[in-house]
Design a protein around this motif. Structure first.
Motif, mmCIF file in Angstrom:
data_model
loop_
_atom_site.group_PDB
_atom_site.id
_atom_site.type_symbol
_atom_site.label_atom_id
_atom_site.label_comp_id
_atom_site.label_asym_id
_atom_site.label_seq_id
_atom_site.Cartn_x
_atom_site.Cartn_y
_atom_site.Cartn_z
ATOM 1 N N GLU A 299 0.802 -1.221 0.000
ATOM 2 C CA GLU A 299 0.000 0.000 0.000
ATOM 3 C C GLU A 299 0.837 1.275 0.000
ATOM 4 O O GLU A 299 0.300 2.365 -0.229
ATOM 5 C CB GLU A 299 -0.937 -0.015 1.215
ATOM 6 C CG GLU A 299 -2.011 -1.091 1.119
ATOM 7 C CD GLU A 299 -2.873 -1.184 2.363
ATOM 8 O OE1 GLU A 299 -2.505 -0.542 3.391
ATOM 9 O OE2 GLU A 299 -3.890 -1.911 2.332
ATOM 10 N N ASN A 300 2.141 1.146 0.248
ATOM 11 C CA ASN A 300 2.993 2.345 0.342
ATOM 12 C C ASN A 300 4.166 2.315 -0.632
ATOM 13 O O ASN A 300 5.160 3.005 -0.426
ATOM 14 C CB ASN A 300 3.516 2.482 1.779
ATOM 15 C CG ASN A 300 2.404 2.787 2.766
ATOM 16 O OD1 ASN A 300 1.998 3.939 2.923
ATOM 17 N ND2 ASN A 300 1.911 1.746 3.425
ATOM 18 N N LEU A 301 4.023 1.562 -1.707
ATOM 19 C CA LEU A 301 5.121 1.370 -2.642
ATOM 20 C C LEU A 301 5.557 2.664 -3.317
ATOM 21 O O LEU A 301 6.719 2.807 -3.706
ATOM 22 C CB LEU A 301 4.733 0.331 -3.693
ATOM 23 C CG LEU A 301 5.851 -0.290 -4.525
ATOM 24 C CD1 LEU A 301 6.882 -0.969 -3.639
ATOM 25 C CD2 LEU A 301 5.281 -1.281 -5.532
ATOM 26 N N ASP A 302 4.661 3.613 -3.416
ATOM 27 C CA ASP A 302 5.035 4.892 -4.031
ATOM 28 C C ASP A 302 6.145 5.602 -3.267
ATOM 29 O O ASP A 302 6.843 6.453 -3.826
ATOM 30 C CB ASP A 302 3.815 5.821 -4.120
ATOM 31 C CG ASP A 302 2.846 5.396 -5.211
ATOM 32 O OD1 ASP A 302 3.237 4.561 -6.050
ATOM 33 O OD2 ASP A 302 1.702 5.883 -5.217
ATOM 34 N N ASP A 303 6.321 5.239 -1.989
ATOM 35 C CA ASP A 303 7.370 5.876 -1.181
ATOM 36 C C ASP A 303 8.759 5.686 -1.777
ATOM 37 O O ASP A 303 9.652 6.514 -1.555
ATOM 38 C CB ASP A 303 7.368 5.300 0.246
ATOM 39 C CG ASP A 303 6.139 5.717 1.045
ATOM 40 O OD1 ASP A 303 5.356 6.537 0.542
ATOM 41 O OD2 ASP A 303 5.980 5.221 2.174
ATOM 42 N N ALA B 177 9.346 4.727 -5.177
ATOM 43 C CA ALA B 177 9.333 4.713 -6.647
ATOM 44 C C ALA B 177 10.462 5.552 -7.244
ATOM 45 O O ALA B 177 10.957 5.253 -8.335
ATOM 46 C CB ALA B 177 7.988 5.202 -7.155
ATOM 47 N N ALA B 178 10.868 6.594 -6.542
ATOM 48 C CA ALA B 178 11.918 7.475 -7.069
ATOM 49 C C ALA B 178 13.312 6.880 -6.928
ATOM 50 O O ALA B 178 14.257 7.342 -7.584
ATOM 51 C CB ALA B 178 11.875 8.821 -6.339
ATOM 52 N N GLN C 180 4.653 -2.867 -9.794
ATOM 53 C CA GLN C 180 3.718 -1.809 -9.410
ATOM 54 C C GLN C 180 2.409 -2.437 -8.934
ATOM 55 O O GLN C 180 2.112 -3.597 -9.212
ATOM 56 C CB GLN C 180 3.464 -0.873 -10.596
ATOM 57 C CG GLN C 180 4.717 -0.358 -11.267
ATOM 58 C CD GLN C 180 5.548 0.533 -10.350
ATOM 59 O OE1 GLN C 180 5.068 1.003 -9.338
ATOM 60 N NE2 GLN C 180 6.802 0.751 -10.714
ATOM 61 N N THR C 181 1.627 -1.642 -8.242
ATOM 62 C CA THR C 181 0.368 -2.168 -7.689
ATOM 63 C C THR C 181 -0.755 -2.049 -8.721
ATOM 64 O O THR C 181 -1.801 -1.478 -8.451
ATOM 65 C CB THR C 181 -0.002 -1.410 -6.408
ATOM 66 O OG1 THR C 181 -0.003 -0.008 -6.706
ATOM 67 C CG2 THR C 181 0.975 -1.688 -5.308
ATOM 68 N N ASP C 182 -0.519 -2.593 -9.898
ATOM 69 C CA ASP C 182 -1.518 -2.528 -10.961
ATOM 70 C C ASP C 182 -2.039 -3.914 -11.310
ATOM 71 O O ASP C 182 -2.477 -4.161 -12.423
ATOM 72 C CB ASP C 182 -0.911 -1.863 -12.191
ATOM 73 C CG ASP C 182 0.325 -2.611 -12.702
ATOM 74 O OD1 ASP C 182 0.895 -2.171 -13.705
ATOM 75 O OD2 ASP C 182 0.700 -3.626 -12.083
#
Length: 524
Positions: A415-419, A421-422, A429-431
């Motif tokens: 749920e926090n993978l965007d943290d 991504a950079a 990805q969570t798709d």
């Protein structure tokens, strides 16, 4: 602690003449025993609340033993026995007695392997695996980012590795890598902390934007350089073919010259600066990373970089190109293996020509290409870097010992993978690719460590997992380390099995990924 009993243990060790298989005190960690005439040194491994508590025991002349930080001591004739913690003072005192405890350069070692133990609990198992393999381990290998995310220092990393070296009696040499340092203050920090190897990450000096220029834009950018530089580069490289060996050569077209110069010359000049400011004065082992470019390193790029260093009188220990294909974290190589092999032949020939070995970055789990690397590496051998594999094997322990906690960790990570991504290039990805947390339960939680997308989610989120807090308290960190330390033997088993897959393929003891997985893959 019964100090008189320890004195008796020392006399038993002295009387054993090197055969310690029948010592009466089972808390003595036999691998650590060192005897120097009548001086004795070893570690105690005592079990307290299911965790191993380690202490150093030293038996020396009473004046010499004052070098050590003693928690307790007892006199015995002209000797004194002390018990101390595995701390910085005691490790440095031991290095004065045993030079092999200190990290050293990889120079002279044909095969070297970076292990990047982020948690400080993996090196004992790694050393047991590497004994007799003919490979020098780089036990301490941490980037500044990894240190920040794990709340560790370079000194912490050095000591965790150094004490494991003493614990296992590993006398054949190890290295300490200040990994992916980017600027002078990071290099200086790594050196002062005791790193014997510097991996220079020249990301900020590599001009990736050049790869997107049209031919006309590239010409204009290149010809805007000083006339003397343009003349030098054209005279040296333009339309030239450099024969490397009987089977390999590198040709420079106009585009090859312009891209090599504009993308990489800033990094070359920076490497020369770092070499003269730090590497040469401190006699350090030097690795240079080219793999931060957004496109694969061409043979022309690689030859240009190496030749410019050569002209400056510099031969690094290793260079890490960006190889064709994808070396993403925690999963196998992505790409055409035959093309990788064809291009690896050229890169290897360039490295051999200039006198260094290739370094394979993000090497964790790249089982499909290890047989190629091992087979094609020549006189100077290879260096492989792994890191996240140790973290994922730790999570395998968590999944086995506390499935509910593992499910919580995965849900938080997903749920926090965007943290992150950079920071990382990865596919998970969570798709819909990675398993959804609601599909994971006690019966299938172990499959998270076998699924490529789940592995990437968990690998990239290690810092967030360890540092996540609620109400000023860690949510996962304390539970995580408690379970790991209570199950150290299981962790060791997983670590050895996983790294053994890598080593067998590199050393030609196996030919395929399927072969080593069948041999070593944990069944529980």
């Amino acid at each position: 602690m019964d100090l008189q009993k320890l004195v008796s243990d020392v006399h038993e060790i002295l009387a054993a003449n090197g055969d310690y298989s029948n010592l009466s005190d089972k808390d003595i960690y036999v691998n650590s025993i060192q005897v120097d005439v009548r001086n004795v040194y070893f570690d105690l491994h005592e079990t307290v609340n299911k965790q191993t508590v380690k202490s150093l025991v030293v038996y020396e002349d009473r004046d010499d033993v004052k070098d050590f930080d003693a928690r307790e001591s007892i006199a015995d004739d002209d000797k004194t026995l002390i018990v101390g913690d595995l701390n910085e003072q005691n490790w440095h005192a031991l290095t004065k007695r045993f030079n092999w405890l200190k990290p050293t350069s990889r120079h002279g070692h044909k095969y070297t392997f970076g292990l990047g133990d982020r948690l400080g609990l993996a090196s004992n198992a790694h050393l047991r695996l590497f004994k007799g393999r003919g490979i020098m381990p780089v036990l301490a290998q941490q980037s500044i980012r990894e240190l920040l995310l794990t709340n560790r220092t370079e000194t912490d990393v050095l000591l965790d590795a150094g004490w494991a070296v003493f614990d296992e009696g590993f006398t054949t040499g190890w290295a300490d890598d200040g990994d992916h340092v980017k600027n002078p203050h990071e290099v200086d920090y790594a050196i002062k902390a005791g790193c014997t190897m510097i991996t220079l990450d020249s990301t900020e000096k590599i001009h990736n934007e050049i790869a997107d220029l049209t031919d006309d834009q590239l010409d204009a950018k290149y010809n805007a350089l000083d006339d003397d530089l343009v003349k030098y580069f054209n005279d040296t490289y333009l339309d030239k073919t450099f024969k490397i060996n009987d089977n390999a050569s590198v040709h420079f077209s106009k585009k090859d010259v312009e891209q090599s110069v504009l993308i990489f010359n800033g990094a070359v000049q920076y490497a020369i600066f770092i070499y003269h400011k730090f590497i040469k004065p401190y006699n350090l082992d030097f690795e240079i990373s080219m793999d931060e470019a957004i496109v694969p390193t061409t043979p022309a790029n690689h030859y240009f970089f190496a030749n410019e260093l050569h002209e400056a009188g510099i031969t690094p220990e290793t260079i890490a190109p960006r190889f064709y294909g994808e070396f993403q974290k925690a999963i196998d190589y992505i790409g055409d293996v035959k093309r990788f092999e064809a291009e690896f032949v050229i890169h290897e020939a360039i490295a051999e020509h200039f006198g260094y070995k290739l370094s394979i970055h993000s090497g964790s789990d790249k089982l499909s290409v290890y047989e190629i690397i091992g087979r094609l590496s020549n006189k100077h051998g290879w260096h492989v870097k792994t890191a996240g594999t140790n973290w994922l094997e730790a999570l395998r322990v968590i999944a086995h010992a506390d499935p509910k906690l593992m499910q919580e960790i995965y849900k938080f990570s997903y749920e926090n993978l965007d943290d992150v991504a950079a920071f990382y290039v990865f596919n998970a990805q969570t798709d819909g690719k990675a398993p959804k947390p609601e599909t994971i339960n006690d019966s299938n939680v172990m499959t998270l460590l076998q699924d490529d997308d789940a592995r990437q989610v968990l690998h990239t989120m290690y810092g967030s997992i360890l540092n996540y807090q609620k109400s000023y308290r860690y949510v996962f960190r304390d539970k995580f380390f408690k379970i790991l330390k209570e199950n150290q033997a299981q962790y060791d088993k997983y670590l050895i099995a996983h790294i053994a897959q890598h080593i067998d393929l590199l050393q030609g003891k196996a030919k395929t990924k399927a072969e080593v997985q069948a041999k070593y893959e944990p069944k529980d």
